[in-house]
Design a protein around this motif. Structure first.
Motif, PDB file in Angstrom:
ATOM      1  N   LEU A  41      33.675   3.602   5.089  1.00 30.47           N
ATOM      2  CA  LEU A  41      34.266   3.057   3.866  1.00 30.47           C
ATOM      3  C   LEU A  41      33.189   2.551   2.910  1.00 30.47           C
ATOM      4  N   LEU A  42      32.183   1.887   3.448  1.00 33.53           N
ATOM      5  CA  LEU A  42      31.092   1.422   2.594  1.00 33.53           C
ATOM      6  C   LEU A  42      30.312   2.600   2.022  1.00 33.53           C
ATOM      7  N   GLY A  43      30.125   3.637   2.849  1.00 35.54           N
ATOM      8  CA  GLY A  43      29.405   4.805   2.383  1.00 35.54           C
ATOM      9  C   GLY A  43      30.137   5.569   1.301  1.00 35.54           C
ATOM     10  N   LEU A  44      31.456   5.436   1.258  1.00 37.01           N
ATOM     11  CA  LEU A  44      32.252   6.080   0.220  1.00 37.01           C
ATOM     12  C   LEU A  44      32.317   5.254  -1.059  1.00 37.01           C
ATOM     13  N   GLY A  45      31.577   4.129  -1.074  1.00 39.82           N
ATOM     14  CA  GLY A  45      31.499   3.329  -2.285  1.00 39.82           C
ATOM     15  C   GLY A  45      32.481   2.184  -2.363  1.00 39.82           C
ATOM     16  N   ASN A  46      33.163   1.866  -1.276  1.00 39.06           N
ATOM     17  CA  ASN A  46      34.112   0.755  -1.289  1.00 39.06           C
ATOM     18  C   ASN A  46      33.386  -0.562  -1.034  1.00 39.06           C
ATOM     19  N   SER A  47      33.938  -1.640  -1.553  1.00 42.67           N
ATOM     20  CA  SER A  47      33.316  -2.949  -1.414  1.00 42.67           C
ATOM     21  C   SER A  47      33.618  -3.540  -0.035  1.00 42.67           C
ATOM     22  N   PRO A  48      32.800  -4.510   0.424  1.00 45.93           N
ATOM     23  CA  PRO A  48      33.119  -5.199   1.677  1.00 45.93           C
ATOM     24  C   PRO A  48      34.507  -5.833   1.658  1.00 45.93           C
ATOM     25  N   GLN A  49      34.941  -6.301   0.499  1.00 45.24           N
ATOM     26  CA  GLN A  49      36.272  -6.893   0.417  1.00 45.24           C
ATOM     27  C   GLN A  49      37.350  -5.853   0.726  1.00 45.24           C
ATOM     28  N   THR A  50      37.182  -4.636   0.220  1.00 45.99           N
ATOM     29  CA  THR A  50      38.138  -3.574   0.516  1.00 45.99           C
ATOM     30  C   THR A  50      38.139  -3.230   1.996  1.00 45.99           C
ATOM     31  N   VAL A  51      36.946  -3.188   2.588  1.00 43.78           N
ATOM     32  CA  VAL A  51      36.839  -2.905   4.021  1.00 43.78           C
ATOM     33  C   VAL A  51      37.570  -3.974   4.828  1.00 43.78           C
TER      34      VAL A  51
END
Length: 409
Positions: A41-51
């Motif tokens: 998820l982080l590698g796809l550009g999502n923020s830690p909050q989204t994760v």
């Protein structure tokens, strides 16, 4: 307690081996994909909050719906629920693997797949909790639970390592492995010969919600199940809080990821050893001594974690905690199965799991708050106090008597 079991001991052993394999495959696959999901998820550009949001929502789905989805299993559909749930989970995670192999999957697809997989897993786990009572004779249940617990501990060791290696090779591989593990689980359950349909206990005019809440009513009315609930909730929350305490402490002292990984690997191996030794320890010392003794021993070990500074000293103490915990946990889980009617196994197990998992989910938040606002030693101090209260409670004569009572429902 009356249970529906195969008539031949070999059938019982065969069915338990299949259940164990289904549980082990599910555990390894889930750990392999779950470990790398945040990285994806982080590698796809999502923020830690989204994760964090995805992880929190998926956990909440399982917690809220677990007791409800256990109802079909207790009504007699245990085997179809397990097979269907594993198949649905395989399809959901397989979609993620396919999307990763063919391009850049949208966040909505991943979120939908994770939620479906979490719901399906909750269904599978709820139904599986009633299976041990139906395929294993009473005297064999502690050993069976110990072996299943050992499989869970083994998955905690091998799953993350496997997921990391596969993710380095191709990011779709951990999710493909998880999908295949669900397929293996479905095949194992379908190959079981035992009649997994417990006798129905539904009363005329009883509504769906009231029927689903039967497990909660049983836990509230049973002193033993309340003890299992209290012990499991506190100790599971403590172990998770101590894990995050290890992260905070080791990071404060400048230790890198490999040191933390080594500490967690050793502690996982200790938990595996404790699970395997639990039946023998219980036979030698008796359930009351094991539960009270383990709870008291956890108090000074946890308190000492607040004072140590070296990485290996912390790892040794944390490993001792992980070694001791399964010794009592297996005893309590076996007693919970023995006092629960077959037709209530899934719903009662779902209630107990919801409480313990919910507490474990809150533990990182509390540990982080204490570490930020007080000190990195504060989580261990609070955990020690909670364990001390639990040890005093478990040492009371009426509570100890619950662990040796022979009467079952």
């Amino acid at each position: 307690m009356s249970t529906a079991r195969p008539s031949h001991p070999r059938a019982e052993h065969r069915d338990f081996r299949l259940l164990w394999l289904a549980n082990a495959a599910d555990g390894v696959g889930s750990q392999a994909s779950g470990t790398v999901l945040p990285l994806l998820l982080l590698g796809l550009g999502n923020s830690p909050q989204t994760v964090g949001l995805i992880a929190g929502v998926s956990t909440a789905v399982g917690l809220l719906l677990g007791p409800l989805v256990a109802l079909p299993a207790d009504r007699g559909a245990r085997k179809p629920v397990m097979i269907g749930s594993a198949a649905v989970a395989a399809l959901a995670i397989g979609c993620v693997a396919l999307a990763l192999a063919t391009g850049r999957p949208p966040l909505g697809l991943i979120l939908a797949a994770v939620l479906v997989e979490r719901l399906a897993t909750a269904c599978f786990e709820a139904a599986a909790r009633g299976t041990v009572a139906l395929i294993c004779p009473g005297p064999e249940q502690p050993r069976a639970i110990a072996r299943l617990t050992a499989a869970d501990q083994g998955a905690l060791i091998t799953g993350p390592m496997l997921g990391g290696v596969l993710y380095q090779a191709a990011r779709a591989l951990p999710f493909l492995t998880d999908a295949l593990s669900y397929a293996v689980s479905a095949l194992c359950v379908s190959a079981m010969r035992a009649d997994l349909a417990a006798p129905a206990t539904r009363q005329r005019g009883e509504g769906l919600l009231r029927e689903a809440a039967a497990g909660l009513r049983l836990v509230r009315s049973s002193p033993l199940l309340r003890l299992v609930l209290a012990w499991g909730t506190v100790v599971n929350a403590v172990v998770v809080a101590l894990y995050y305490g290890a992260v905070f402490t080791l990071r404060r002292d400048g230790h890198a990821g490999p040191v933390l990984g080594a500490v967690l690997a050793v502690s996982g191996a200790a938990g595996l050893a404790g699970a395997l030794a639990a039946p023998r320890v219980a036979r030698r010392y008796g359930p009351p001594r094991v539960v009270t003794g383990v709870t008291w021993l956890l108090v000074p070990l946890t308190a000492a974690l607040a004072t140590v500074t070296g990485a290996w000293a912390y790892g040794l103490l944390f490993s001792l905690v992980c070694l001791l915990m399964p010794l009592a946990s297996v005893v309590l889980q076996a007693r919970a199965i023995q006092v629960t009617a077959p037709a209530l196994q899934a719903r009662t197990g779902a209630v107990l799991a919801t409480a313990t998992t919910g507490a474990a989910a809150l533990a990182p938040v509390l540990a982080g708050t204490l570490a930020d606002r007080v000190s990195t030693a504060a989580p261990a101090v609070v955990c020690g106090l909670l364990l001390a209260l639990l040890a005093v409670h478990s040492s009371r004569r009426p509570v100890r008597g619950l662990l040796v009572a022979e009467g079952v429902r």
